[in-house]
Design a protein around this motif. Sequence first.
Motif, mmCIF file in Angstrom:
data_model
loop_
_atom_site.group_PDB
_atom_site.id
_atom_site.type_symbol
_atom_site.label_atom_id
_atom_site.label_comp_id
_atom_site.label_asym_id
_atom_site.label_seq_id
_atom_site.Cartn_x
_atom_site.Cartn_y
_atom_site.Cartn_z
ATOM 1 N N PHE A 238 38.649 -101.089 9.961
ATOM 2 C CA PHE A 238 38.781 -100.207 9.142
ATOM 3 C C PHE A 238 39.310 -100.461 7.830
ATOM 4 N N ILE A 239 38.956 -99.674 6.738
ATOM 5 C CA ILE A 239 39.193 -100.385 5.661
ATOM 6 C C ILE A 239 39.756 -99.187 4.514
ATOM 7 N N TRP A 240 40.366 -99.666 3.326
ATOM 8 C CA TRP A 240 40.666 -98.634 2.538
ATOM 9 C C TRP A 240 40.179 -99.038 1.097
ATOM 10 N N TYR A 241 39.625 -98.280 0.429
ATOM 11 C CA TYR A 241 39.285 -98.545 -0.888
ATOM 12 C C TYR A 241 39.938 -97.526 -2.124
ATOM 13 N N LYS A 242 40.047 -98.165 -3.201
ATOM 14 C CA LYS A 242 40.453 -97.485 -4.372
ATOM 15 C C LYS A 242 39.429 -97.290 -5.351
ATOM 16 N N GLN A 243 39.114 -96.135 -5.944
ATOM 17 C CA GLN A 243 38.111 -95.986 -6.993
ATOM 18 C C GLN A 243 38.701 -95.367 -8.284
ATOM 19 N N GLU A 244 38.686 -96.102 -9.223
ATOM 20 C CA GLU A 244 39.039 -95.307 -10.528
ATOM 21 C C GLU A 244 37.649 -94.915 -11.206
ATOM 22 N N PRO B 141 29.001 -85.936 -4.974
ATOM 23 C CA PRO B 141 29.985 -85.099 -4.653
ATOM 24 C C PRO B 141 29.723 -84.535 -3.440
ATOM 25 N N GLY B 142 31.027 -84.596 -2.550
ATOM 26 C CA GLY B 142 30.899 -83.804 -1.278
ATOM 27 C C GLY B 142 30.123 -84.793 -0.171
ATOM 28 N N HIS B 143 29.699 -85.939 -0.451
ATOM 29 C CA HIS B 143 29.006 -86.791 0.374
ATOM 30 C C HIS B 143 29.586 -88.200 0.683
ATOM 31 N N GLY B 144 30.680 -88.446 -0.231
ATOM 32 C CA GLY B 144 31.008 -89.892 -0.275
ATOM 33 C C GLY B 144 30.061 -90.773 -0.557
ATOM 34 N N THR C 281 29.436 -98.485 14.068
ATOM 35 C CA THR C 281 27.909 -99.090 14.851
ATOM 36 C C THR C 281 27.813 -100.383 13.753
ATOM 37 N N GLY C 282 28.844 -101.088 13.387
ATOM 38 C CA GLY C 282 28.487 -102.360 12.469
ATOM 39 C C GLY C 282 28.247 -102.095 11.072
ATOM 40 N N LYS C 283 28.054 -100.680 10.616
ATOM 41 C CA LYS C 283 27.930 -100.352 9.261
ATOM 42 C C LYS C 283 29.327 -99.660 8.752
ATOM 43 N N LEU C 284 29.482 -99.669 7.560
ATOM 44 C CA LEU C 284 30.627 -98.991 7.212
ATOM 45 C C LEU C 284 30.267 -97.440 6.936
ATOM 46 N N ILE C 285 30.970 -96.656 7.288
ATOM 47 C CA ILE C 285 31.019 -95.085 7.220
ATOM 48 C C ILE C 285 32.146 -94.560 6.347
ATOM 49 N N PHE C 286 32.076 -94.024 5.185
ATOM 50 C CA PHE C 286 33.033 -93.914 4.207
ATOM 51 C C PHE C 286 33.485 -92.235 4.470
ATOM 52 N N GLY C 287 34.665 -91.729 4.222
ATOM 53 C CA GLY C 287 35.237 -90.632 4.045
ATOM 54 C C GLY C 287 34.908 -90.180 2.784
ATOM 55 N N GLN C 288 35.272 -88.888 2.404
ATOM 56 C CA GLN C 288 35.041 -88.444 1.075
ATOM 57 C C GLN C 288 35.982 -88.462 -0.029
ATOM 58 N N GLY C 289 37.006 -89.181 0.530
ATOM 59 C CA GLY C 289 37.993 -89.720 -0.439
ATOM 60 C C GLY C 289 39.236 -88.487 -0.799
ATOM 61 N N THR C 290 40.220 -89.044 -1.182
ATOM 62 C CA THR C 290 41.579 -88.226 -1.473
ATOM 63 C C THR C 290 41.994 -88.733 -2.710
#
Lengths: 110, 114
Positions: free
Chosen positions: A33-39, B39-42, A95-104
Amino acid sequence: GESVGLHLPTLSVQEGDNSIINCAYSNSASDYFIWYKQESGKGPQFIIDIRSNMDKRQGQRVTVLLNKTVKHLSLQIAATQPGDSAVYFCADSPTGKLIFGQGTTLQVKP
Amino acid sequence: DAGITQSPRHKVTETGTPVTLRCHQTENHRYMYWYRQDPGHGLRLIHYSYGVKDTDKGEVSDGYSVSRSKTEDFLLTLESATSSQTSVYFCAISESLPDTQPQHFGDGTRLSIL
């Protein structure tokens, strides 16, 4: 398919307070699991990662907590600063590839 | 910051034209990735490479092709651009498998297809 979700699209905190950003994942096979920050206008920046054999990992002002029982991941930021304002993403790798959430989006009020 | 350069940073083009985006790295990392962010998909994986001339499809590969002739360069091509491919494209690199070490990202290419 796999999805990684964050509980809140926006989080607003006072400068100096602690921030907690949450994430839920659905695949119990996820091991990393990993966390990213995006400006704004920039690419995601790595913050911290954790493997499934750990419950907690600390970095500089950040802590990641992993609760495998309820498939929940959180990022804690201590003494939040204006420079912490950004979008935060969690990701997992069932599955060996990163799956990202949509972000907060974290907004820091002066 | 990881040595990743994406070019161009911005591009506007017309439907039906070919477009190539370039990712250049100075870290000598084996793995390279192309994502799109909407947007909406990450972030969604388009294609990735695990070595020179070794590439594979990601989640949203239709309409895209890639090439990697050198360790440092990973090209993403839209053979005939469509408006649905308007997006921000990010390149990422990693030293080893994506479930073992973090990926590091470039600053993106904003692509608009009219």
